[in-house]
Scaffold this active site. Structure first.
Site, PDB file in Angstrom:
ATOM      1  N   ARG A  81      38.692  66.266 -25.346  1.00  0.00           N
ATOM      2  CA  ARG A  81      40.101  65.914 -24.902  1.00  0.00           C
ATOM      3  C   ARG A  81      40.814  66.677 -23.946  1.00  0.00           C
ATOM      4  NH1 ARG A  81      45.246  66.110 -28.395  1.00  0.00           N
ATOM      5  NH2 ARG A  81      46.625  64.795 -27.070  1.00  0.00           N
ATOM      6  N   HIS A 125      50.824  65.584 -21.284  1.00  0.00           N
ATOM      7  CA  HIS A 125      50.911  66.591 -22.347  1.00  0.00           C
ATOM      8  C   HIS A 125      51.940  67.665 -22.085  1.00  0.00           C
ATOM      9  CE1 HIS A 125      48.344  68.607 -25.810  1.00  0.00           C
ATOM     10  NE2 HIS A 125      49.401  69.295 -25.879  1.00  0.00           N
ATOM     11  N   GLU A 170      52.117  63.786 -28.582  1.00  0.00           N
ATOM     12  CA  GLU A 170      53.353  64.222 -29.133  1.00  0.00           C
ATOM     13  C   GLU A 170      54.564  63.872 -28.432  1.00  0.00           C
ATOM     14  OE1 GLU A 170      52.815  68.047 -30.792  1.00  0.00           O
ATOM     15  OE2 GLU A 170      50.787  67.596 -31.672  1.00  0.00           O
ATOM     16  N   ASN A 299      48.082  63.976 -34.500  1.00  0.00           N
ATOM     17  CA  ASN A 299      47.924  65.393 -34.758  1.00  0.00           C
ATOM     18  C   ASN A 299      48.376  65.930 -36.018  1.00  0.00           C
ATOM     19  OD1 ASN A 299      46.985  64.822 -32.148  1.00  0.00           O
ATOM     20  ND2 ASN A 299      48.517  65.906 -31.097  1.00  0.00           N
ATOM     21  N   TYR A 301      49.149  69.429 -38.356  1.00  0.00           N
ATOM     22  CA  TYR A 301      48.971  70.951 -38.695  1.00  0.00           C
ATOM     23  C   TYR A 301      49.481  71.243 -40.156  1.00  0.00           C
ATOM     24  CZ  TYR A 301      47.764  71.561 -33.993  1.00  0.00           C
ATOM     25  OH  TYR A 301      47.026  71.160 -32.737  1.00  0.00           O
ATOM     26  N   GLU A 376      44.388  66.216 -32.833  1.00  0.00           N
ATOM     27  CA  GLU A 376      44.388  67.785 -32.871  1.00  0.00           C
ATOM     28  C   GLU A 376      44.634  67.983 -34.346  1.00  0.00           C
ATOM     29  OE1 GLU A 376      47.858  69.539 -30.926  1.00  0.00           O
ATOM     30  OE2 GLU A 376      47.399  68.210 -29.102  1.00  0.00           O
TER      31      GLU A 376
HETATM   32  C1  FCB Z   1      50.707  70.602 -30.777  1.00  0.00           C
HETATM   33  C2  FCB Z   1      50.293  70.689 -29.262  1.00  0.00           C
HETATM   34  C3  FCB Z   1      49.492  71.294 -28.725  1.00  0.00           C
HETATM   35  C4  FCB Z   1      49.478  72.999 -29.379  1.00  0.00           C
HETATM   36  C5  FCB Z   1      49.396  72.836 -30.985  1.00  0.00           C
HETATM   37  C6  FCB Z   1      49.320  74.074 -31.663  1.00  0.00           C
HETATM   38  O1  FCB Z   1      51.839  70.526 -30.842  1.00  0.00           O
HETATM   39  O2  FCB Z   1      50.141  69.359 -28.885  1.00  0.00           O
HETATM   40  O3  FCB Z   1      49.420  71.649 -27.263  1.00  0.00           O
HETATM   41  O4  FCB Z   1      50.340  73.863 -29.102  1.00  0.00           O
HETATM   42  O5  FCB Z   1      50.493  71.972 -31.302  1.00  0.00           O
END
Ligand code: FCB
Length: 477
Positions: A81, A125, A170, A299, A301, A376
């Site tokens: 991607r 992006h 995002e 995405n 984290y 992501e």
């Molecule tokens: C996300 C972004 C990517 C990168 C990661 C760690 O929010 O989409 O570009 O910065 O975090």
């Protein structure tokens, strides 16, 4: 959690990808007619990024894409991607395309296809052409029209060879980090403008989806990548649950409401009424935004922990996205953000794979039948080569193992997850954090731009080649 002894095996068609974005890796910012984007301007403005770092060279992917594709192929990845730099293909953000800019992406796609790697294109992006910001940026309606035109240009150029498309990455970050907290480009701190930006990003997604479909074969898939937050309450008190509701509306409902359901949440409109009357939502906008999607990108984290608060703690707020005196959450001064318990990555983000499972199951319920991709997921660590030049990153392997196991568990629980894109293929420019945070599975020596796959790259490659997660323990890597 999945028993680590049980082999964690994925469906045969599952895509094993890596993700990147244009400004974070390409460099070559002044070549072949490219003009500045808001990230060029922002990163060259003193005090905006760590040490004034910028993406002028980044990891020079523009010139080294063949090497980078070859690396992915050697590892055994099956999908990639990447994002297109708008100001490389349409420098002023309007009008005719620059062929040489489009040709770069065509060569990249052909290289991927030749190696059996399935490309997924993200159109936006975060790198808005600066001219469009000068004309008002995302708070202005015209930016959505410009995006639709750009989507059509790229769709025409690559739609014959790229099946998987993502309109926006995002939009929460574009709207609220860009226009409310100001830690991202263009660095404005105007909460009312950030809500207008959110609506015009939604409109851009809807109009862009229609534009793509008007020029591409019907088999192609159009999606959006949302960084939907997993918002959890500090306690079960009604006030804390109300805080969750507010943040959930501002993080998630503001996008998935119109996109998936054709309406903004009534609770969002009520909570923000002191800032905006939403009169820029014109007749027909919600219909334009509410396009049927072919897939949804998630995405993830780390989760978000909130409670009710009388007032915010003093000092710069971080909320996990960079320090600012301004909140990225409009109309939420009575919500406090807390550190979630547990180990953290170099970003300070708590490691919690259960949040990924929760997120997937939520969208499995909210959007039944819609295929999901994890577009992501990954972790930053302070990786360093050892005396032999090898880079061992057992923490990243553990992170990936935990999160991929959570994905597998969601599939077992009935979710239709079709693929996973590790963030990121390469160490790269991490926005306001500059080059200080390494998210890559491949280490980049920034002095020489040499690429060295870390042990996590080999671990992930084995998972991709076998469809089964190798053991996460260090002795096997
Ligand atoms: C996300 C972004 C990517 C990168 C990661 C760690 O929010 O989409 O570009 O910065 O975090």
């Amino acid at each position: 959690m999945t028993d680590p002894v049980t082999p964690v095996t994925f469906p045969p068609a599952f895509l094993w990808g890596a993700a990147t974005s244009a400004y974070q890796i390409e460099g070559a910012v002044r070549e072949d007619g490219r003009t500045p984007s808001i990230w060029d301007t922002f990163s060259h403005t003193p005090g905006k990024t760590l040490g004034g770092e910028h993406g002028d060279i980044a990891v020079d992917h523009y010139h080294r894409y063949r090497e980078d594709v070859a690396l992915m192929a050697e590892l055994g990845l099956t999908a990639y991607r990447f994002s297109v730099s708008w100001s490389r293909v349409q420098p002023t953000g309007r009008g005719p395309a620059v062929q040489v800019g489009l040709d770069f992406y065509r060569r990249l796609v052909d290289e991927l296809l030749a190696k059996g790697i399935k490309p997924a294109v993200t159109l936006y992006h975060w790198d808005l052409p600066q001219e469009l910001e000068d004309a008002g940026g995302w708070p202005e309606r015209d930016t959505a029209y410009r995006f639709a035109e750009y989507a059509q240009i790229v769709g025409e150029a690559l739609g014959d060879r790229v099946e998987n498309w993502i309109t926006l990455n995002e939009p929460w970050c574009s709207a609220f980090l860009g226009y409310a907290s100001g830690v991202h480009a263009p660095g404005r701190t105007d909460p009312a403008a950030s809500l207008r930006a959110a609506h015009h990003l939604n409109l851009a997604h809807g109009l862009g989806t229609t534009a793509l479909r008007s020029v591409m074969p019907a088999r192609n898939s159009v999606a959006i990548s949302l960084n939907s937050s997993v918002v959890r309450p500090l306690s079960e008190s009604p006030a804390d649950l109300a805080a969750v509701r507010r943040i959930d509306d501002l993080a998630n409902g503001v996008f998935h409401g119109p996109i998936l359901k054709g309406a903004y949440p009534a609770t969002l409109l009520a909570a923000t009424s002191g800032l905006t009357d939403w009169s820029y939502v014109l007749d027909g906008d919600l219909r334009a935004i509410h396009q049927p999607l072919d897939a949804l990108g998630l995405n993830y984290y780390t989760p978000t922990l909130v409670s009710a608060a009388q007032e915010q703690p003093k000092g710069p707020r971080t909320d996990g996205h960079g320090a600012s005196d301004h909140s990225p959450w409009p109309a939420a001064d009575d919500v406090a953000f807390h550190q979630t318990p547990g180990d953290r990555t170099e970003m300070g983000w708590t490691i919690d794979p259960s949040g990924l499972h929760e997120l997937i199951m939520r969208y499995t319920k909210e959007a039944p039948g819609l295929p999901l991709y994890i577009t992501e997921n990954g972790a930053a660590y302070d990786d360093k080569p050892d005396a032999d030049g090898r880079v061992h990153d057992p923490e990243r392997i553990a992170y990936l193992h935990g999160h991929l196991s959570a994905v597998r568990r969601a599939i077992a629980d009935g979710a239709d997850v079709r693929g996973y894109y590790l963030w990121s293929l390469l160490d790269n420019f991490e926005w306001a954090y500059g080059y200080g945070k390494r998210f890559g599975a491949v280490y980049v020596d920034y002095a020489t731009l040499t690429r060295t796959p870390k042990s996590s790259a080999h671990w992930y490659g084995e998972a991709a080649r076998t469809g089964t997660l190798p053991s996460p323990s260090p002795e096997t890597t």
